[in-house]
Design a protein around this motif. Structure first.
Motif, short mmCIF file in Angstrom:
data_model
loop_
_atom_site.label_atom_id
_atom_site.label_comp_id
_atom_site.label_asym_id
_atom_site.label_seq_id
_atom_site.Cartn_x
_atom_site.Cartn_y
_atom_site.Cartn_z
N VAL A 313 0.98 -1.65 -0.25
CA VAL A 313 0.22 0.18 0.14
C VAL A 313 0.77 1.26 0.25
N VAL A 314 0.46 2.43 -0.96
CA VAL A 314 1.45 3.15 -0.90
C VAL A 314 0.27 4.43 -0.97
N PRO A 315 0.84 5.80 -0.07
CA PRO A 315 -0.36 6.70 -0.69
C PRO A 315 -0.63 7.53 -2.06
N GLY A 316 -1.87 7.35 -2.24
CA GLY A 316 -2.29 8.26 -3.45
C GLY A 316 -1.39 8.81 -3.94
N SER A 317 -1.26 9.69 -3.43
CA SER A 317 -0.41 11.17 -3.66
C SER A 317 0.77 10.98 -3.81
N ALA A 318 1.41 9.97 -3.68
CA ALA A 318 3.01 9.47 -3.51
C ALA A 318 3.29 8.95 -5.06
N VAL A 319 1.94 8.65 -5.57
CA VAL A 319 2.65 8.05 -7.63
C VAL A 319 3.05 9.64 -8.52
N ASP A 320 2.26 10.90 -7.68
CA ASP A 320 2.52 11.47 -8.32
C ASP A 320 3.34 12.62 -8.48
N PRO A 321 4.58 12.83 -9.26
CA PRO A 321 6.10 13.40 -9.41
C PRO A 321 5.35 14.36 -7.83
N SER A 322 6.10 14.39 -7.44
CA SER A 322 5.86 15.59 -5.98
C SER A 322 6.96 15.15 -4.56
N LEU A 323 6.98 16.43 -4.01
CA LEU A 323 7.50 16.18 -2.79
C LEU A 323 7.20 14.53 -2.30
N ARG A 324 6.06 13.68 -1.95
CA ARG A 324 5.59 13.15 -1.34
C ARG A 324 6.41 11.54 -2.26
N SER A 325 7.23 11.80 -3.65
CA SER A 325 7.66 10.14 -3.63
C SER A 325 8.77 9.82 -3.86
N VAL A 326 9.33 10.20 -2.99
CA VAL A 326 10.37 9.33 -2.74
C VAL A 326 9.54 9.09 -1.58
N SER A 327 8.33 8.48 -0.55
CA SER A 327 7.69 8.47 0.17
C SER A 327 7.28 6.64 -0.09
N ALA A 328 6.74 6.68 -1.85
CA ALA A 328 6.54 5.58 -3.06
C ALA A 328 7.28 4.94 -2.81
#
Length: 340
Positions: A313-328
């Motif tokens: 499971v990954v946060p949905g927002s993390a699969v966009d190129p963003s600040l959160r991408s590393v968390s994916a």
């Protein structure tokens, strides 16, 4: 992945310059350059860059910026720019906890995208979005129009209005370069370097911790039930799969995200399914809703990954190129390790 409920469509300048001739290009993998490596507190000026084919001239660090969706907002907040923002919009997920206090200080202009007049009323001197849908005529309005009015409008190279200008592949160098572009525009290069260095260190650790192995087929399942939206070639899921030594199940489909079918998925029979956990409440959005569907559907329930509970499971927002991408990357690396 951009919000599928919004149709994807295709800024008064201020004066003063201490540093001219600066060139930064938002459409290549290189971080933006600046003349002084230290934060300038808004005292330097004259940044020229190209964003999705549009030349942008920023004559001094903006003081009345509007971020048109959450990814752009969080990048600006991570750079400590809340005091330079006169608006934000389109919050799709709870804001990152470490940014919540700063976010609370920024006016929210609309639940989704604000219209042109709502943005104009804030008298912005800079607009920023990672999604081209923010600059649709029915949203904030086209970037060229803002530029002709003297307001630079920056758009991520991962989702240009003209698809021929959009990057074919999502890379972390490009994500980090975009963060450095924004830091340069606002005269806070040191902050950008600090943010990017932190993200790079986390990325390196996550890749090093990946279990490795034979290269399993991973299907990235974003949303939907009867018609599932899954990852094809060129998007962040494809990049992450490669970084971790795995394979994206549908890397032969030349679309970053596409509407798939369960019979075709059954033919591929992926080893692992990555579930995007979305908070917007639609059909098959949350990870738990996806699991319920997969276990009940007569075709999907026969997939090896479903029968053996091989989910990550990954946060949905993390699969966009963003600040959160590393968390994916971190989530998938850890998840694959636990499955192994």
């Amino acid at each position: 992945m951009r919000p599928i409920t919004i149709k994807t469509a295709a800024s008064a300048a201020v004066t003063g310059a201490l540093l001219a001739g600066l060139v930064a290009c938002g459409n290549d993998d290189r971080p933006a350059a600046a003349g002084d490596s230290k934060d300038t507190g808004g005292k330097t000026a004259a940044v020229r860059l190209k964003s999705c084919g549009l030349d942008l001239n920023v004559t001094r660090p903006p003081r009345r910026a509007v971020a048109l969706e959450q990814n752009a907002t969080e990048i600006m907040l991570a750079l400590g720019l809340a005091d330079r923002m006169v608006g934000t919009s389109y919050q799709t997920d709870p804001v990152l906890p470490e940014l919540a206090d700063a976010y609370a200080k920024v006016p929210v202009l609309a639940k989704q995208y604000p219209g042109h007049e709502a943005v104009l009323a804030k008298e912005p001197d800079f607009l920023y979005s990672t999604l081209s849908s923010a600059f649709a005529p029915e949203a904030a309005g086209e970037r060229a129009g803002w530029a002709s009015a003297g307001v630079p409008a920056y758009l991520s190279s991962h989702d240009c209005e003209q698809k021929g200008l959009t990057r074919k592949d999502v890379t972390f160098d490009a994500i980090f370069g975009e963060i450095n572009d924004i830091a340069t525009v606002f005269g806070v290069k040191d902050r950008g370097t600090k943010v990017v260095d932190g993200l790079r260190a986390r990325l390196d650790r996550a890749v090093a911790a990946a279990p490795g192995g034979p290269g399993r087929d991973i299907m990235w399942y974003y949303s939907g039930t009867r018609t599932p939206y899954v990852a094809g070639k060129g998007g962040l899921p494809s990049t992450i799969s490669q970084l971790l030594g795995e394979k994206n199940t549908f890397d032969d489909v030349n679309q970053k995200w596409f509407a798939g079918g369960w019979e075709k998925i059954a033919d591929r029979n992926p080893d692992v399914i990555v579930l995007a956990d979305l908070t917007r409440g639609g059909d098959g959005d949350s990870a738990e809703a996806k699991k319920r569907f997969l276990r009940a559907d007569p075709v999907a329930s026969k997939l090896d990954a479903v029968r053996h509970n091989r989910f990550v499971v990954v946060p949905g927002s993390a699969v966009d190129p963003s600040l959160r991408s590393v968390s994916a990357v971190e989530a998938v690396s850890k998840g694959l390790g636990s499955l192994r």
